[in-house]
Design a protein around this motif. Structure first.
Motif, PDB file in Angstrom:
ATOM      1  N   SER A 104      42.521  36.402  36.907  1.00 12.08           N
ATOM      2  CA  SER A 104      42.466  35.795  38.243  1.00 12.08           C
ATOM      3  C   SER A 104      41.203  36.227  38.985  1.00 12.08           C
ATOM      4  N   ALA A 105      40.801  37.469  38.776  1.00  9.36           N
ATOM      5  CA  ALA A 105      39.625  38.002  39.481  1.00  9.36           C
ATOM      6  C   ALA A 105      38.348  37.270  39.109  1.00  9.36           C
ATOM      7  N   VAL A 106      38.297  36.701  37.906  1.00  7.52           N
ATOM      8  CA  VAL A 106      37.075  36.019  37.466  1.00  7.52           C
ATOM      9  C   VAL A 106      37.276  34.507  37.382  1.00  7.52           C
ATOM     10  N   ALA A 107      38.362  34.007  37.973  1.00 12.65           N
ATOM     11  CA  ALA A 107      38.691  32.585  37.862  1.00 12.65           C
ATOM     12  C   ALA A 107      37.586  31.703  38.451  1.00 12.65           C
ATOM     13  N   PRO A 108      37.082  30.718  37.673  1.00 19.92           N
ATOM     14  CA  PRO A 108      36.062  29.807  38.187  1.00 19.92           C
ATOM     15  C   PRO A 108      36.660  28.617  38.937  1.00 19.92           C
ATOM     16  N   GLY A 109      37.956  28.413  38.785  1.00 22.55           N
ATOM     17  CA  GLY A 109      38.598  27.274  39.439  1.00 22.55           C
ATOM     18  C   GLY A 109      40.085  27.510  39.596  1.00 22.55           C
TER      19      GLY A 109
END
Length: 470
Positions: A104-109
């Motif tokens: 979730s911390a690196v979610a792009p969308g």
């Protein structure tokens, strides 16, 4: 209410050791982080929607899906806990949760956010929460000791839910909303380290059967019902269809359970769990408590950010009032349990919470300052904190050790379903127009639900108040 006797082995285990703080700490922290995850995103609605190029409704779907996945899988999670062992499921659940938080911390969308936060964190929670409640019930067999243990766990859970907006707001404003998920992963790592002190008091039962069809039917029915509530603001016919199909699936689930029992097989949940009147009333109060807590959190957070223009940290600061109230009353759970019967505590909690909703309604139009909301939020925190522990104790203490896996899963499923429904109901009313009119309508609806919870609590059986200790 009569508390079933437990095995001598459990009693010996409990009496042969001092108050196990090292065991209770990871269990309480596990409940804290799961509750935190369910509420901290409410103050990040604007930041997430702008960063991921989505809408308020999109973030609401992510929040509700997380709560719904927990509710749908908590019952199977309770059964798997007994089959594979409580400590093992706790660690596996924490690991899955941590992976979801980092994703979730690196979610792009929005799609990746839903995968990490809503799906993986939801699945992890469904695996790790039943062991928390089963272990607590097995390790603490005396009513007041169990109340003390559940009081600590529910206090941490309540603090996580109530302080989620504040902590989430601080982290979002100081760093980024993504850092809030890194914080969750860090807490999970700490819990895994602390869990080495946990000694599972009962061996796993690998030969225990698992009702796959029942698990699918129960999860599908719950998902469809909540999806129906979410669809209310888009399409009334779709809402009606989903609610109808979801209800039919749940009916099919109960018919399947009865058929399995008649055939001498082991169903996902024995019908015995639903024939205990005290437990049923306790489950209703649990469902209603979490519906109110999460519903109020979503309503007030959305109103402050969208209508009043508050940022994440400003919204979180306002929510400090409910956090303080909930912490104060939850930490008094052991003392309350010694002096008052559980029915009285649950009724008092609902009464104070409904009064808090009334104060929110009365004071919101009085001043443009959001600080007028703090008295109402304080009362809501106090009310919810008073009744969380006795409601859990009522349910868990209604059944013997051999049914703790099933009742723990059912109890947590009902509570998380309440959180899902609360967020869905509030969101459905506010998404179209979060102005004062819908805000008031949402609070009125929550107050009516609170009165229903008070009615259920009033039907709990009377028990003699525990004798006071000098």
């Amino acid at each position: 209410m009569t508390v079933p006797s437990t095995s001598g082995g459990a009693d010996d285990h409990n009496n042969s050791r001092p108050w196990p703080r090292k065991v209770l700490a990871p269990l309480a922290l596990a409940q804290f982080i799961c509750s935190f995850a369910g509420s901290n995103m409410t103050v990040m609605i604007q930041d997430i929607s702008e960063d991921l190029d989505t809408s308020v409704q999109g973030v609401q779907i992510a929040i509700t899906t997380f709560l719904l996945v927990m509710a749908a899988l908590m019952i199977p999670g309770g059964i798997l806990t007994e089959r594979y062992g409580r400590k093992r499921c706790l660690i596996v659940g924490l690991a899955i949760y941590g992976i979801g938080a980092l994703l979730s911390a690196v979610a792009p969308g929005l799609g990746v956010l839903i995968l990490g936060n809503s799906i993986l964190e939801g699945v992890g929670t469904a695996l790790l929460i039943p062991p928390v409640y089963i272990l607590t019930t097995l390790l603490f067999t005396e009513v007041t000791d169990r109340a003390r243990a559940f009081g600590a766990i529910m206090a941490m859970g309540g603090i996580g839910a109530a302080a989620g907006p504040l902590l989430g707001g601080l982290i979002t404003s100081a760093i980024s909303w993504r850092a809030a998920f890194v914080f969750q992963a860090a807490v999970v790592a700490v819990i895994i380290v602390l869990s080495r002190h946990i000694d599972d008091p009962r061996p796993a039962d690998p030969g225990r059967s698992f009702d796959t069809v029942g698990a699918i039917l129960s999860a599908t029915g719950l998902v469809l019902v909540v999806m129906g509530i979410l669809a209310a603001d888009d399409n009334v016919w779709l809402m009606a269809g989903l609610l109808l199909v979801g209800t039919l699936v749940l009916v099919a689930f109960f018919r399947w359970v009865r058929a399995k029992e008649r055939a001498g097989a082991v169903p996902l949940l024995p019908t015995e769990l639903f024939r205990n009147r005290t437990s049923n009333l306790g489950l209703i109060t649990q469902h209603t408590q979490w519906l109110l807590l999460m519903g109020v959190s979503f309503v007030v957070a959305t109103y402050l950010q969208v209508v009043r223009g508050y940022d994440a940290i400003g919204t979180g600061v306002i929510f400090t009032a409910s956090t303080v109230g909930l912490l104060a009353s939850s930490l008094g759970a052991e003392r309350f349990a010694r002096r008052r019967e559980q029915r009285t505590l649950v009724m008092a909690g609902f009464a104070v919470t409904v009064c808090g909703l009334g104060v929110l309604l009365a004071l919101a139009p009085v001043s443009p300052s959001a600080w007028v909301l703090t008295p109402g939020l304080l009362l809501i925190g106090l009310g919810v904190g008073v009744m969380l522990t006795p409601s859990v104790n009522v349910v868990q203490s209604s059944f013997p050790e051999e049914l703790q896996g099933e009742i723990s899963g059912l109890s947590r499923s009902v509570s998380n379903l309440g959180s899902s429904v609360g967020t869905a109901l509030a969101g459905t009313i506010l998404v179209a127009d979060p102005a004062m009119g819908p805000y008031a309508a949402a609070l009125v609806l929550l107050a009516v639900v609170g009165l229903g919870g008070l009615g259920a609590a009033a039907k709990l059986p009377r028990t003699p108040a525990p004798a006071r200790r000098g």
